[in-house]
Design a protein around this motif. Structure first.
Motif, PDB file in Angstrom:
ATOM      1  N   SER A  72     -14.666   5.893   6.170  1.00 32.81           N
ATOM      2  CA  SER A  72     -15.281   5.743   4.855  1.00 32.81           C
ATOM      3  C   SER A  72     -14.334   5.080   3.857  1.00 32.81           C
ATOM      4  CB  SER A  72     -15.679   7.130   4.326  1.00 32.81           C
ATOM      5  OG  SER A  72     -16.155   7.054   3.015  1.00 32.81           O
ATOM      6  N   CYS A  73     -14.927   4.386   2.896  1.00 31.94           N
ATOM      7  CA  CYS A  73     -14.164   3.764   1.810  1.00 31.94           C
ATOM      8  C   CYS A  73     -14.210   4.616   0.552  1.00 31.94           C
ATOM      9  CB  CYS A  73     -14.708   2.359   1.529  1.00 31.94           C
ATOM     10  SG  CYS A  73     -14.374   1.185   2.848  1.00 31.94           S
ATOM     11  N   THR A  74     -14.410   5.905   0.725  1.00 38.27           N
ATOM     12  CA  THR A  74     -14.428   6.818  -0.415  1.00 38.27           C
ATOM     13  C   THR A  74     -13.038   7.418  -0.601  1.00 38.27           C
ATOM     14  OG1 THR A  74     -15.145   8.627   1.024  1.00 38.27           O
ATOM     15  CG2 THR A  74     -16.878   7.365  -0.111  1.00 38.27           C
ATOM     16  N   GLY A  75     -12.854   8.101  -1.722  1.00 38.89           N
ATOM     17  CA  GLY A  75     -11.568   8.719  -1.992  1.00 38.89           C
ATOM     18  C   GLY A  75     -11.578   9.423  -3.327  1.00 38.89           C
ATOM     19  N   THR A  76     -10.472   9.319  -4.030  1.00 35.07           N
ATOM     20  CA  THR A  76     -10.310   9.976  -5.322  1.00 35.07           C
ATOM     21  C   THR A  76     -10.017   8.922  -6.385  1.00 35.07           C
ATOM     22  OG1 THR A  76      -7.916  10.218  -5.067  1.00 35.07           O
ATOM     23  CG2 THR A  76      -9.294  11.989  -4.141  1.00 35.07           C
ATOM     24  N   ILE A 132      -8.874  -2.449   5.606  1.00 35.93           N
ATOM     25  CA  ILE A 132      -8.238  -2.301   4.295  1.00 35.93           C
ATOM     26  C   ILE A 132      -7.446  -3.557   3.951  1.00 35.93           C
ATOM     27  CG2 ILE A 132      -6.407  -1.076   3.025  1.00 35.93           C
ATOM     28  CD1 ILE A 132      -8.891   0.591   3.192  1.00 35.93           C
ATOM     29  N   LEU A 133      -7.609  -3.993   2.713  1.00 38.58           N
ATOM     30  CA  LEU A 133      -6.802  -5.073   2.155  1.00 38.58           C
ATOM     31  C   LEU A 133      -5.814  -4.427   1.196  1.00 38.58           C
ATOM     32  CD1 LEU A 133      -6.542  -8.174   2.119  1.00 38.58           C
ATOM     33  CD2 LEU A 133      -8.051  -8.157   0.140  1.00 38.58           C
ATOM     34  N   HIS A 134      -4.519  -4.701   1.404  1.00 36.21           N
ATOM     35  CA  HIS A 134      -3.453  -4.114   0.586  1.00 36.21           C
ATOM     36  C   HIS A 134      -2.926  -5.126  -0.420  1.00 36.21           C
ATOM     37  CE1 HIS A 134      -2.755  -0.398   2.962  1.00 36.21           C
ATOM     38  NE2 HIS A 134      -3.188  -1.146   3.969  1.00 36.21           N
ATOM     39  N   GLU A 135      -2.391  -4.631  -1.513  1.00 31.51           N
ATOM     40  CA  GLU A 135      -1.894  -5.470  -2.605  1.00 31.51           C
ATOM     41  C   GLU A 135      -0.647  -6.278  -2.238  1.00 31.51           C
ATOM     42  OE1 GLU A 135      -1.590  -4.932  -7.352  1.00 31.51           O
ATOM     43  OE2 GLU A 135      -0.788  -3.282  -6.164  1.00 31.51           O
ATOM     44  N   GLN A 136       0.127  -5.795  -1.314  1.00 31.36           N
ATOM     45  CA  GLN A 136       1.377  -6.457  -0.914  1.00 31.36           C
ATOM     46  C   GLN A 136       1.307  -6.839   0.562  1.00 31.36           C
ATOM     47  OE1 GLN A 136       3.748  -7.157  -3.157  1.00 31.36           O
ATOM     48  NE2 GLN A 136       2.460  -6.173  -4.684  1.00 31.36           N
ATOM     49  N   PRO A 137       2.151  -7.769   1.000  1.00 25.86           N
ATOM     50  CA  PRO A 137       2.170  -8.096   2.429  1.00 25.86           C
ATOM     51  C   PRO A 137       2.822  -6.977   3.237  1.00 25.86           C
ATOM     52  CG  PRO A 137       3.887  -9.303   1.286  1.00 25.86           C
ATOM     53  CD  PRO A 137       3.080  -8.594   0.230  1.00 25.86           C
ATOM     54  N   ASP A 138       2.425  -6.879   4.462  1.00 27.92           N
ATOM     55  CA  ASP A 138       3.057  -5.963   5.401  1.00 27.92           C
ATOM     56  C   ASP A 138       4.448  -6.505   5.703  1.00 27.92           C
ATOM     57  OD1 ASP A 138       3.805  -4.743   7.917  1.00 27.92           O
ATOM     58  OD2 ASP A 138       1.699  -4.234   8.203  1.00 27.92           O
ATOM     59  N   GLY A 149       1.734  -1.393   0.278  1.00 28.18           N
ATOM     60  CA  GLY A 149       1.327  -1.054  -1.082  1.00 28.18           C
ATOM     61  C   GLY A 149      -0.106  -0.558  -1.217  1.00 28.18           C
ATOM     62  N   THR A 150      -0.589  -0.644  -2.432  1.00 28.44           N
ATOM     63  CA  THR A 150      -1.886  -0.098  -2.829  1.00 28.44           C
ATOM     64  C   THR A 150      -3.035  -0.727  -2.058  1.00 28.44           C
ATOM     65  OG1 THR A 150      -1.007   0.247  -5.037  1.00 28.44           O
ATOM     66  CG2 THR A 150      -3.396   0.256  -4.827  1.00 28.44           C
ATOM     67  N   MET A 151      -3.997   0.095  -1.698  1.00 25.80           N
ATOM     68  CA  MET A 151      -5.228  -0.385  -1.075  1.00 25.80           C
ATOM     69  C   MET A 151      -6.108  -0.962  -2.185  1.00 25.80           C
ATOM     70  SD  MET A 151      -6.175   2.774   1.432  1.00 25.80           S
ATOM     71  CE  MET A 151      -5.018   3.495   2.566  1.00 25.80           C
ATOM     72  N   ILE A 152      -6.409  -2.267  -2.102  1.00 19.21           N
ATOM     73  CA  ILE A 152      -7.207  -2.893  -3.167  1.00 19.21           C
ATOM     74  C   ILE A 152      -8.617  -3.262  -2.725  1.00 19.21           C
ATOM     75  CG2 ILE A 152      -5.182  -3.725  -4.401  1.00 19.21           C
ATOM     76  CD1 ILE A 152      -5.817  -6.545  -3.275  1.00 19.21           C
ATOM     77  N   GLY A 153      -8.891  -3.228  -1.427  1.00 20.81           N
ATOM     78  CA  GLY A 153     -10.227  -3.534  -0.928  1.00 20.81           C
ATOM     79  C   GLY A 153     -10.474  -2.792   0.368  1.00 20.81           C
ATOM     80  N   CYS A 154     -11.750  -2.483   0.626  1.00 21.94           N
ATOM     81  CA  CYS A 154     -12.112  -1.704   1.803  1.00 21.94           C
ATOM     82  C   CYS A 154     -13.521  -2.062   2.267  1.00 21.94           C
ATOM     83  CB  CYS A 154     -12.045  -0.215   1.469  1.00 21.94           C
ATOM     84  SG  CYS A 154     -12.432   0.899   2.862  1.00 21.94           S
ATOM     85  N   GLY A 155     -13.731  -2.029   3.566  1.00 19.23           N
ATOM     86  CA  GLY A 155     -15.052  -2.215   4.143  1.00 19.23           C
ATOM     87  C   GLY A 155     -15.195  -1.410   5.411  1.00 19.23           C
ATOM     88  N   VAL A 156     -16.405  -0.887   5.663  1.00 24.28           N
ATOM     89  CA  VAL A 156     -16.697  -0.144   6.884  1.00 24.28           C
ATOM     90  C   VAL A 156     -17.281  -1.128   7.901  1.00 24.28           C
ATOM     91  CG1 VAL A 156     -18.038   1.740   7.912  1.00 24.28           C
ATOM     92  CG2 VAL A 156     -17.096   1.995   5.605  1.00 24.28           C
ATOM     93  N   ILE A 157     -16.786  -1.069   9.128  1.00 23.06           N
ATOM     94  CA  ILE A 157     -17.234  -1.982  10.173  1.00 23.06           C
ATOM     95  C   ILE A 157     -18.560  -1.502  10.752  1.00 23.06           C
ATOM     96  CG2 ILE A 157     -16.650  -3.043  12.386  1.00 23.06           C
ATOM     97  CD1 ILE A 157     -13.665  -2.524  11.608  1.00 23.06           C
ATOM     98  N   ARG A 158     -19.522  -2.407  10.780  1.00 19.44           N
ATOM     99  CA  ARG A 158     -20.879  -2.127  11.280  1.00 19.44           C
ATOM    100  C   ARG A 158     -21.197  -3.076  12.435  1.00 19.44           C
ATOM    101  NH1 ARG A 158     -21.299   2.241   8.408  1.00 19.44           N
ATOM    102  NH2 ARG A 158     -21.406   2.016   6.171  1.00 19.44           N
TER     103      ARG A 158
END
Length: 161
Positions: A72-76, A132-138, A149-158
């Motif tokens: 899931s792409c849910t959280g706080t 997950i797309l992160h704000e900084q490079p791995d 770094g921070t997670m800035i984008g998310c998608g669930v695979i269908r």
């Protein structure tokens, strides 16, 4: 010299996909990632827009891109994608050899496009997981997840269809 053959390396009939949505801090971020089965690997193709960027001759950013184990792409409010969990790593490999370790995404102003082949995953095992797309490079070194770094984008695979 023998030439490499890239015939068929197009994602025209994906088997799975994810729609990537930005975090509350990045509401303009939107993208699509497609997973296409090939005889010996999976072709992964991603296009994203609305990426954070800076202007100038020496600008440009790399972003971390990973397959995560969560459903899931849910959280706080503090961690919008906390339920994406950690990198997908069924073989318990060290970083950067997780099945979910993908190449970085190079931003061009506020957009990016990339494609790569991987034999670390199968379509059936990624359905229902998150990208997950992160704000900084791995950094391909720091354990356990590359200090991206921070997670800035998310998608669930269908599954397609």
């Amino acid at each position: 010299m023998k030439e490499a053959s890239f015939s068929g390396l197009r994602c025209t009939a994906p088997s799975a996909y994810a729609i990537i949505q930005g975090s509350p801090e990045h509401p303009a971020l939107y993208g699509v990632i497609q997973f296409c089965e090939r005889p010996q690997a999976i072709l992964v193709q991603i296009s994203v827009e609305g990426l954070p960027h800076t202007a100038g001759a020496c600008s440009g950013r790399f972003f971390g891109l990973h397959l995560h184990s969560g459903p899931s792409c849910t959280g706080t409010a503090q961690e919008p994608f906390a339920d994406a969990d950690s990198h997908y790593n069924p073989m318990k490999c060290p970083h950067p050899f997780h099945a979910g370790d993908f190449p970085p995404l190079l931003g061009c102003r506020d957009i990016a496009w990339s494609a790569f082949l991987t034999d670390r995953i199968r379509i059936d095992e990624v359905i229902g997981r998150t990208v997950i797309l992160h704000e900084q490079p791995d950094d391909f070194h720091t354990q356990p997840s590359g200090n991206a770094g921070t997670m800035i984008g998310c998608g669930v695979i269908r599954r397609v269809g």
